[in-house]
Motif scaffolding. Structure first.
Motif, PDB file in Angstrom:
ATOM      1  N   VAL A  53     -14.341 -29.679  20.877  1.00  0.00           N
ATOM      2  CA  VAL A  53     -14.891 -28.360  20.594  1.00  0.00           C
ATOM      3  C   VAL A  53     -16.403 -28.454  20.762  1.00  0.00           C
ATOM      4  N   VAL A  54     -16.948 -27.607  21.613  1.00  0.00           N
ATOM      5  CA  VAL A  54     -18.367 -27.671  21.957  1.00  0.00           C
ATOM      6  C   VAL A  54     -19.086 -26.452  21.407  1.00  0.00           C
ATOM      7  N   ARG A  55     -20.184 -26.664  20.730  1.00  0.00           N
ATOM      8  CA  ARG A  55     -21.022 -25.552  20.287  1.00  0.00           C
ATOM      9  C   ARG A  55     -21.668 -24.933  21.515  1.00  0.00           C
ATOM     10  N   HIS A  56     -21.534 -23.630  21.630  1.00  0.00           N
ATOM     11  CA  HIS A  56     -22.079 -22.931  22.797  1.00  0.00           C
ATOM     12  C   HIS A  56     -23.579 -22.706  22.627  1.00  0.00           C
ATOM     13  N   ARG A  57     -24.309 -22.934  23.689  1.00  0.00           N
ATOM     14  CA  ARG A  57     -25.746 -22.687  23.668  1.00  0.00           C
ATOM     15  C   ARG A  57     -26.022 -21.321  24.280  1.00  0.00           C
ATOM     16  N   ASP A  58     -27.095 -20.684  23.871  1.00  0.00           N
ATOM     17  CA  ASP A  58     -27.475 -19.371  24.385  1.00  0.00           C
ATOM     18  C   ASP A  58     -28.146 -19.543  25.742  1.00  0.00           C
ATOM     19  N   THR A  59     -27.402 -19.293  26.794  1.00  0.00           N
ATOM     20  CA  THR A  59     -27.961 -19.431  28.143  1.00  0.00           C
ATOM     21  C   THR A  59     -28.610 -18.138  28.633  1.00  0.00           C
ATOM     22  N   ARG A  60     -28.454 -17.058  27.850  1.00  0.00           N
ATOM     23  CA  ARG A  60     -29.012 -15.762  28.221  1.00  0.00           C
ATOM     24  C   ARG A  60     -28.560 -15.364  29.628  1.00  0.00           C
ATOM     25  N   HIS A  61     -27.358 -15.783  29.976  1.00  0.00           N
ATOM     26  CA  HIS A  61     -26.711 -15.395  31.236  1.00  0.00           C
ATOM     27  C   HIS A  61     -27.447 -15.904  32.473  1.00  0.00           C
ATOM     28  N   LYS A  62     -28.389 -16.825  32.297  1.00  0.00           N
ATOM     29  CA  LYS A  62     -29.093 -17.351  33.462  1.00  0.00           C
ATOM     30  C   LYS A  62     -28.205 -18.305  34.239  1.00  0.00           C
ATOM     31  N   TYR A  63     -27.466 -19.132  33.508  1.00  0.00           N
ATOM     32  CA  TYR A  63     -26.550 -20.070  34.135  1.00  0.00           C
ATOM     33  C   TYR A  63     -25.175 -19.910  33.494  1.00  0.00           C
ATOM     34  N   SER A  64     -24.148 -20.085  34.292  1.00  0.00           N
ATOM     35  CA  SER A  64     -22.791 -19.973  33.769  1.00  0.00           C
ATOM     36  C   SER A  64     -22.398 -21.252  33.038  1.00  0.00           C
ATOM     37  N   LEU A 100     -20.514 -28.652  35.161  1.00  0.00           N
ATOM     38  CA  LEU A 100     -20.639 -29.413  36.406  1.00  0.00           C
ATOM     39  C   LEU A 100     -21.872 -30.309  36.374  1.00  0.00           C
ATOM     40  N   HIS A 101     -22.986 -29.753  35.971  1.00  0.00           N
ATOM     41  CA  HIS A 101     -24.254 -30.490  35.921  1.00  0.00           C
ATOM     42  C   HIS A 101     -24.158 -31.683  34.970  1.00  0.00           C
ATOM     43  N   THR A 102     -23.647 -31.428  33.760  1.00  0.00           N
ATOM     44  CA  THR A 102     -23.613 -32.470  32.744  1.00  0.00           C
ATOM     45  C   THR A 102     -22.558 -33.521  33.052  1.00  0.00           C
ATOM     46  N   ALA A 103     -21.383 -33.087  33.493  1.00  0.00           N
ATOM     47  CA  ALA A 103     -20.313 -34.041  33.803  1.00  0.00           C
ATOM     48  C   ALA A 103     -20.730 -34.994  34.908  1.00  0.00           C
ATOM     49  N   ALA A 104     -21.446 -34.493  35.903  1.00  0.00           N
ATOM     50  CA  ALA A 104     -21.877 -35.365  37.006  1.00  0.00           C
ATOM     51  C   ALA A 104     -22.786 -36.468  36.503  1.00  0.00           C
ATOM     52  N   ARG A 105     -23.668 -36.147  35.590  1.00  0.00           N
ATOM     53  CA  ARG A 105     -24.579 -37.161  35.074  1.00  0.00           C
ATOM     54  C   ARG A 105     -23.875 -38.145  34.159  1.00  0.00           C
ATOM     55  N   GLN A 140     -24.941 -35.239  40.695  1.00  0.00           N
ATOM     56  CA  GLN A 140     -25.752 -36.046  39.779  1.00  0.00           C
ATOM     57  C   GLN A 140     -27.236 -35.924  40.099  1.00  0.00           C
ATOM     58  N   LYS A 141     -27.559 -35.375  41.281  1.00  0.00           N
ATOM     59  CA  LYS A 141     -28.955 -35.184  41.660  1.00  0.00           C
ATOM     60  C   LYS A 141     -29.364 -33.722  41.720  1.00  0.00           C
ATOM     61  N   ALA A 142     -28.404 -32.814  41.553  1.00  0.00           N
ATOM     62  CA  ALA A 142     -28.676 -31.386  41.711  1.00  0.00           C
ATOM     63  C   ALA A 142     -29.196 -30.775  40.413  1.00  0.00           C
ATOM     64  N   SER A 143     -30.105 -29.817  40.541  1.00  0.00           N
ATOM     65  CA  SER A 143     -30.616 -29.103  39.375  1.00  0.00           C
ATOM     66  C   SER A 143     -29.632 -28.005  38.976  1.00  0.00           C
ATOM     67  N   LEU A 144     -29.820 -27.469  37.779  1.00  0.00           N
ATOM     68  CA  LEU A 144     -28.993 -26.344  37.344  1.00  0.00           C
ATOM     69  C   LEU A 144     -29.104 -25.180  38.320  1.00  0.00           C
ATOM     70  N   ALA A 145     -30.315 -24.884  38.747  1.00  0.00           N
ATOM     71  CA  ALA A 145     -30.505 -23.762  39.665  1.00  0.00           C
ATOM     72  C   ALA A 145     -29.773 -23.998  40.984  1.00  0.00           C
ATOM     73  N   ASP A 146     -29.825 -25.222  41.498  1.00  0.00           N
ATOM     74  CA  ASP A 146     -29.123 -25.544  42.743  1.00  0.00           C
ATOM     75  C   ASP A 146     -27.613 -25.348  42.582  1.00  0.00           C
ATOM     76  N   ILE A 147     -27.083 -25.849  41.465  1.00  0.00           N
ATOM     77  CA  ILE A 147     -25.642 -25.728  41.236  1.00  0.00           C
ATOM     78  C   ILE A 147     -25.253 -24.269  41.068  1.00  0.00           C
ATOM     79  N   GLU A 154     -30.747 -31.347  27.598  1.00  0.00           N
ATOM     80  CA  GLU A 154     -32.133 -31.563  27.975  1.00  0.00           C
ATOM     81  C   GLU A 154     -32.156 -31.713  29.489  1.00  0.00           C
ATOM     82  N   GLY A 155     -32.537 -30.676  30.144  1.00  0.00           N
ATOM     83  CA  GLY A 155     -32.462 -30.722  31.611  1.00  0.00           C
ATOM     84  C   GLY A 155     -33.512 -29.851  32.253  1.00  0.00           C
ATOM     85  N   ASP A 156     -33.206 -29.519  33.486  1.00  0.00           N
ATOM     86  CA  ASP A 156     -34.171 -28.810  34.344  1.00  0.00           C
ATOM     87  C   ASP A 156     -33.910 -27.316  34.322  1.00  0.00           C
ATOM     88  N   GLU A 157     -33.938 -26.714  33.140  1.00  0.00           N
ATOM     89  CA  GLU A 157     -33.725 -25.263  33.082  1.00  0.00           C
ATOM     90  C   GLU A 157     -34.946 -24.528  33.619  1.00  0.00           C
TER      91      GLU A 157
END
Length: 216
Positions: free
Chosen positions: A4-15, A21-26, A77-84, A213-216
């Motif tokens: 069970v994962v606590r959801h973070r407020d992404t403000r709809h910028k990223y799905s 995908l970003h976190t699992a790759a790393r 593993q090298k892609a940013s959130l925006a790229d993904i 903690e990433g490249d938001e």
């Protein structure tokens, strides 16, 4: 297994799928044993891949039939959130009937089922290129439906299932409060990794998503 994962407020910028995908790759880049594939029954062989290529699924209509399509996003593993997110949006917002990326899928769908299935198996069979053609891990989401948790086998060693985000009671620092939570399911091929390794990967993924903690 699931978390069970606590959801973070992404403000709809990223799905949510983009975050997973970003976190699992790393996480998988730090667990090469899990970023792998197996072939063969009597004499199985395992291949480990230097790149974490994420397969994600799409609910689409093709040739008048509702089907589940999948595509592979390489080197996550090298892609940013925006790229993904750009890649996810590209596949979600485009028409699979005309996209060149789905030309092979359209061909397979037009073929008789036995022949189409055979061609698909031949295409993903070689271990040397399976990571590129089939992905090294899979993410599938039913978060848009009233589904809390589900367990999917995506053909990869690890498949992550994303459920809906709902407000639920939780206990934090001995106090009861309401918070948005998401079930993240985790299925794995026991021939490739054991339960201890799988539990480590899931625990690290949960921690990384909740403490992003990433490249938001």
């Amino acid at each position: 297994m699931s978390a069970v994962v606590r959801h973070r407020d992404t403000r709809h910028k990223y799905s949510v799928v983009t975050y997973v995908l970003h976190t699992a790759a790393r996480v998988l880049a730090a667990h090469p044993e899990a970023n792998s594939a197996i072939r063969g029954r009597r004499f199985p062989r395992v291949a480990r891949y230097p790149s974490a290529n994420g397969k994600f699924t799409l609910d689409r209509t093709m040739n008048g039939r509702r089907i589940v399509l999948s595509t592979v996003l390489p080197d996550l593993q090298k892609a940013s959130l925006a790229d993904i997110q750009r890649q996810v949006d590209h596949f979600r917002d485009s028409d699979p009937e005309t996209m060149p990326e789905f030309a092979s899928a359209r061909l397979l769908q037009r073929l008789p089922w036995p022949l189409g299935g055979l061609m698909f198996r031949l295409g993903v069979r070689p271990l040397a290129r399976r990571g590129a053609t089939f992905g090294t891990f899979a993410v599938t989401s039913l978060g848009h439906r009233p589904v809390d948790a589900f367990y999917s086998v995506g053909g990869t060693t690890i498949t992550l299932g994303v459920g809906r985000i709902t407000e639920r009671p939780v206990v934090r620092e001995a106090a009861l409060e309401i918070a948005p939570l998401m079930h993240l399911s985790f299925t794995f091929d026991h021939r490739v990794i054991d339960g201890a390794e799988a539990a480590d990967v899931l625990a690290e993924l949960k921690h990384a998503l909740e403490n992003f903690e990433g490249d938001e």
